[in-house]
Motif scaffolding. Structure first.
Motif, PDB file in Angstrom:
ATOM      1  N   GLN A 100     -31.772   7.597 -19.445  1.00 45.84           N
ATOM      2  CA  GLN A 100     -32.064   8.351 -18.227  1.00 45.84           C
ATOM      3  C   GLN A 100     -33.220   7.679 -17.513  1.00 45.84           C
ATOM      4  OE1 GLN A 100     -31.639  12.731 -18.395  1.00 45.84           O
ATOM      5  NE2 GLN A 100     -31.784  12.432 -20.610  1.00 45.84           N
ATOM      6  N   ILE A 101     -33.053   7.478 -16.208  1.00 43.40           N
ATOM      7  CA  ILE A 101     -34.077   6.779 -15.451  1.00 43.40           C
ATOM      8  C   ILE A 101     -34.583   7.625 -14.296  1.00 43.40           C
ATOM      9  CG2 ILE A 101     -33.116   4.528 -16.073  1.00 43.40           C
ATOM     10  CD1 ILE A 101     -32.088   4.360 -13.141  1.00 43.40           C
ATOM     11  N   ALA A 102     -35.751   7.248 -13.815  1.00 48.20           N
ATOM     12  CA  ALA A 102     -36.327   7.849 -12.615  1.00 48.20           C
ATOM     13  C   ALA A 102     -36.539   6.731 -11.605  1.00 48.20           C
ATOM     14  CB  ALA A 102     -37.655   8.527 -12.935  1.00 48.20           C
ATOM     15  N   ILE A 103     -36.362   7.056 -10.347  1.00 48.17           N
ATOM     16  CA  ILE A 103     -36.594   6.122  -9.258  1.00 48.17           C
ATOM     17  C   ILE A 103     -37.833   6.601  -8.510  1.00 48.17           C
ATOM     18  CG2 ILE A 103     -35.661   5.075  -7.154  1.00 48.17           C
ATOM     19  CD1 ILE A 103     -34.009   4.503  -9.714  1.00 48.17           C
ATOM     20  N   LEU A 104     -38.841   5.736  -8.409  1.00 49.79           N
ATOM     21  CA  LEU A 104     -40.032   6.060  -7.637  1.00 49.79           C
ATOM     22  C   LEU A 104     -39.906   5.352  -6.298  1.00 49.79           C
ATOM     23  CD1 LEU A 104     -42.911   5.779 -10.263  1.00 49.79           C
ATOM     24  CD2 LEU A 104     -41.394   7.697  -9.768  1.00 49.79           C
ATOM     25  N   GLY A 105     -39.692   6.132  -5.286  1.00 48.96           N
ATOM     26  CA  GLY A 105     -39.470   5.614  -3.949  1.00 48.96           C
ATOM     27  C   GLY A 105     -38.156   6.164  -3.439  1.00 48.96           C
ATOM     28  N   ALA A 106     -38.121   6.514  -2.156  1.00 49.04           N
ATOM     29  CA  ALA A 106     -36.901   7.100  -1.600  1.00 49.04           C
ATOM     30  C   ALA A 106     -36.666   6.611  -0.175  1.00 49.04           C
ATOM     31  CB  ALA A 106     -36.990   8.621  -1.636  1.00 49.04           C
TER      32      ALA A 106
ATOM     33  N   VAL B  27     -25.857   4.421 -17.133  1.00 48.98           N
ATOM     34  CA  VAL B  27     -27.198   4.982 -16.968  1.00 48.98           C
ATOM     35  C   VAL B  27     -27.106   6.291 -16.185  1.00 48.98           C
ATOM     36  CG1 VAL B  27     -27.689   3.726 -14.815  1.00 48.98           C
ATOM     37  CG2 VAL B  27     -29.568   4.396 -16.298  1.00 48.98           C
ATOM     38  N   ILE B  28     -28.012   7.201 -16.486  1.00 55.23           N
ATOM     39  CA  ILE B  28     -28.101   8.474 -15.775  1.00 55.23           C
ATOM     40  C   ILE B  28     -29.352   8.431 -14.901  1.00 55.23           C
ATOM     41  CG2 ILE B  28     -28.481  10.960 -15.993  1.00 55.23           C
ATOM     42  CD1 ILE B  28     -27.002  10.733 -18.721  1.00 55.23           C
ATOM     43  N   VAL B  29     -29.167   8.658 -13.618  1.00 56.47           N
ATOM     44  CA  VAL B  29     -30.317   8.772 -12.727  1.00 56.47           C
ATOM     45  C   VAL B  29     -30.772  10.223 -12.798  1.00 56.47           C
ATOM     46  CG1 VAL B  29     -31.214   8.468 -10.406  1.00 56.47           C
ATOM     47  CG2 VAL B  29     -29.400   6.954 -11.241  1.00 56.47           C
ATOM     48  N   LYS B  30     -31.872  10.433 -13.489  1.00 56.89           N
ATOM     49  CA  LYS B  30     -32.353  11.799 -13.714  1.00 56.89           C
ATOM     50  C   LYS B  30     -33.157  12.323 -12.544  1.00 56.89           C
ATOM     51  CE  LYS B  30     -34.490  14.969 -16.811  1.00 56.89           C
ATOM     52  NZ  LYS B  30     -35.165  15.239 -18.042  1.00 56.89           N
ATOM     53  N   SER B  31     -33.987  11.466 -11.941  1.00 55.27           N
ATOM     54  CA  SER B  31     -34.804  11.961 -10.840  1.00 55.27           C
ATOM     55  C   SER B  31     -35.175  10.861  -9.859  1.00 55.27           C
ATOM     56  CB  SER B  31     -36.063  12.661 -11.355  1.00 55.27           C
ATOM     57  OG  SER B  31     -36.825  11.789 -12.146  1.00 55.27           O
TER      58      SER B  31
ATOM     59  N   SER C  74     -40.301  13.096 -21.533  1.00 55.01           N
ATOM     60  CA  SER C  74     -39.980  12.148 -22.607  1.00 55.01           C
ATOM     61  C   SER C  74     -38.502  11.754 -22.619  1.00 55.01           C
ATOM     62  CB  SER C  74     -40.373  12.726 -23.964  1.00 55.01           C
ATOM     63  OG  SER C  74     -39.632  13.910 -24.217  1.00 55.01           O
ATOM     64  N   SER C  75     -37.654  12.424 -21.857  1.00 52.35           N
ATOM     65  CA  SER C  75     -36.242  12.046 -21.816  1.00 52.35           C
ATOM     66  C   SER C  75     -35.996  10.862 -20.877  1.00 52.35           C
ATOM     67  CB  SER C  75     -35.373  13.237 -21.391  1.00 52.35           C
ATOM     68  OG  SER C  75     -35.575  13.545 -20.024  1.00 52.35           O
ATOM     69  N   ILE C  76     -36.971  10.531 -20.049  1.00 47.71           N
ATOM     70  CA  ILE C  76     -36.838   9.392 -19.140  1.00 47.71           C
ATOM     71  C   ILE C  76     -37.235   8.133 -19.893  1.00 47.71           C
ATOM     72  CG2 ILE C  76     -37.728   8.327 -17.025  1.00 47.71           C
ATOM     73  CD1 ILE C  76     -37.989  11.178 -15.885  1.00 47.71           C
ATOM     74  N   THR C  77     -36.283   7.198 -19.979  1.00 46.69           N
ATOM     75  CA  THR C  77     -36.529   5.981 -20.750  1.00 46.69           C
ATOM     76  C   THR C  77     -36.973   4.799 -19.902  1.00 46.69           C
ATOM     77  OG1 THR C  77     -34.168   5.483 -20.642  1.00 46.69           O
ATOM     78  CG2 THR C  77     -34.944   6.600 -22.614  1.00 46.69           C
ATOM     79  N   ALA C  78     -36.790   4.875 -18.589  1.00 51.53           N
ATOM     80  CA  ALA C  78     -37.198   3.784 -17.703  1.00 51.53           C
ATOM     81  C   ALA C  78     -37.486   4.341 -16.322  1.00 51.53           C
ATOM     82  CB  ALA C  78     -36.106   2.726 -17.620  1.00 51.53           C
ATOM     83  N   VAL C  79     -38.351   3.630 -15.613  1.00 49.40           N
ATOM     84  CA  VAL C  79     -38.705   4.001 -14.248  1.00 49.40           C
ATOM     85  C   VAL C  79     -38.597   2.756 -13.386  1.00 49.40           C
ATOM     86  CG1 VAL C  79     -40.556   4.856 -12.744  1.00 49.40           C
ATOM     87  CG2 VAL C  79     -40.278   5.816 -15.034  1.00 49.40           C
ATOM     88  N   ALA C  80     -37.918   2.878 -12.257  1.00 53.50           N
ATOM     89  CA  ALA C  80     -37.859   1.794 -11.279  1.00 53.50           C
ATOM     90  C   ALA C  80     -38.822   2.138 -10.153  1.00 53.50           C
ATOM     91  CB  ALA C  80     -36.445   1.631 -10.737  1.00 53.50           C
ATOM     92  N   VAL C  81     -39.794   1.268  -9.941  1.00 52.11           N
ATOM     93  CA  VAL C  81     -40.728   1.444  -8.831  1.00 52.11           C
ATOM     94  C   VAL C  81     -40.184   0.599  -7.694  1.00 52.11           C
ATOM     95  CG1 VAL C  81     -43.103   1.179  -8.035  1.00 52.11           C
ATOM     96  CG2 VAL C  81     -42.637   1.796 -10.434  1.00 52.11           C
ATOM     97  N   VAL C  82     -39.659   1.249  -6.676  1.00 53.51           N
ATOM     98  CA  VAL C  82     -38.965   0.554  -5.599  1.00 53.51           C
ATOM     99  C   VAL C  82     -39.874   0.480  -4.385  1.00 53.51           C
ATOM    100  CG1 VAL C  82     -36.898   0.457  -4.197  1.00 53.51           C
ATOM    101  CG2 VAL C  82     -36.783   1.455  -6.488  1.00 53.51           C
ATOM    102  N   LEU C  83     -40.258  -0.742  -4.079  1.00 55.87           N
ATOM    103  CA  LEU C  83     -41.096  -0.997  -2.907  1.00 55.87           C
ATOM    104  C   LEU C  83     -40.217  -1.368  -1.738  1.00 55.87           C
ATOM    105  CD1 LEU C  83     -43.708  -3.231  -4.751  1.00 55.87           C
ATOM    106  CD2 LEU C  83     -43.876  -0.787  -4.256  1.00 55.87           C
ATOM    107  N   ALA C  84     -40.770  -1.300  -0.554  1.00 58.64           N
ATOM    108  CA  ALA C  84     -40.031  -1.725   0.623  1.00 58.64           C
ATOM    109  C   ALA C  84     -39.627  -3.187   0.466  1.00 58.64           C
ATOM    110  CB  ALA C  84     -40.895  -1.544   1.862  1.00 58.64           C
ATOM    111  N   ALA C  85     -38.494  -3.553   1.021  1.00 59.62           N
ATOM    112  CA  ALA C  85     -37.952  -4.902   0.853  1.00 59.62           C
ATOM    113  C   ALA C  85     -38.959  -5.973   1.264  1.00 59.62           C
ATOM    114  CB  ALA C  85     -36.651  -5.048   1.640  1.00 59.62           C
ATOM    115  N   GLN C  86     -39.666  -5.783   2.358  1.00 59.55           N
ATOM    116  CA  GLN C  86     -40.607  -6.812   2.808  1.00 59.55           C
ATOM    117  C   GLN C  86     -41.781  -6.966   1.841  1.00 59.55           C
ATOM    118  OE1 GLN C  86     -39.793  -4.052   4.429  1.00 59.55           O
ATOM    119  NE2 GLN C  86     -41.511  -3.083   5.462  1.00 59.55           N
ATOM    120  N   VAL C  87     -42.138  -5.916   1.111  1.00 59.14           N
ATOM    121  CA  VAL C  87     -43.203  -5.991   0.121  1.00 59.14           C
ATOM    122  C   VAL C  87     -42.716  -6.762  -1.107  1.00 59.14           C
ATOM    123  CG1 VAL C  87     -44.700  -4.659  -1.407  1.00 59.14           C
ATOM    124  CG2 VAL C  87     -44.261  -3.850   0.926  1.00 59.14           C
ATOM    125  N   GLN C  88     -41.448  -6.614  -1.473  1.00 58.69           N
ATOM    126  CA  GLN C  88     -40.905  -7.288  -2.656  1.00 58.69           C
ATOM    127  C   GLN C  88     -40.890  -8.805  -2.491  1.00 58.69           C
ATOM    128  OE1 GLN C  88     -37.381  -5.703  -4.425  1.00 58.69           O
ATOM    129  NE2 GLN C  88     -37.803  -3.660  -3.639  1.00 58.69           N
TER     130      GLN C  88
END
Length: 99
Positions: free
Chosen positions: A16-22, A41-45, A84-98
């Protein structure tokens, strides 16, 4: 037991993963790619600084992640950190920042 043509063992719990950024990058790039991986994978939040952005992004993922939660602000990020059920987090920045 593995099913023919499937790479995922149905007896193993999916991560289960979380996405930081929307923002736009999440909505136009991440969510479509995660839909392709819905059997792995399950996108939990999804979290954003604002409730409106988090809610809008989560609605785009609801067809393949029906139990997705949207969270926002400091309290929302704290909930993700404590989950504790979230096993990974993706921190998604704006494309130009990446770049």
């Amino acid at each position: 037991m593995m099913h023919p043509g499937k790479m995922v063992d149905p007896d193993v719990a999916l991560p289960q993963i979380a996405i930081l950024g929307a923002g736009i990058f999440v909505r136009t790039q991440y969510i479509p790619r995660l839909k392709e991986l819905a059997d792995r994978v399950i996108v939990k939040s999804i979290w954003s600084r604002s409730e409106e952005s988090a809610k809008a992004a989560s609605e785009l993922a609801r067809d393949f992640a029906p139990n997705i939660e949207y969270k926002w602000g400091d309290s929302g990020i704290e909930e993700i950190i404590q989950d504790s059920s979230i096993t990974a987090v993706a921190v998604v920045l704006a494309a130009q920042v990446q770049v």
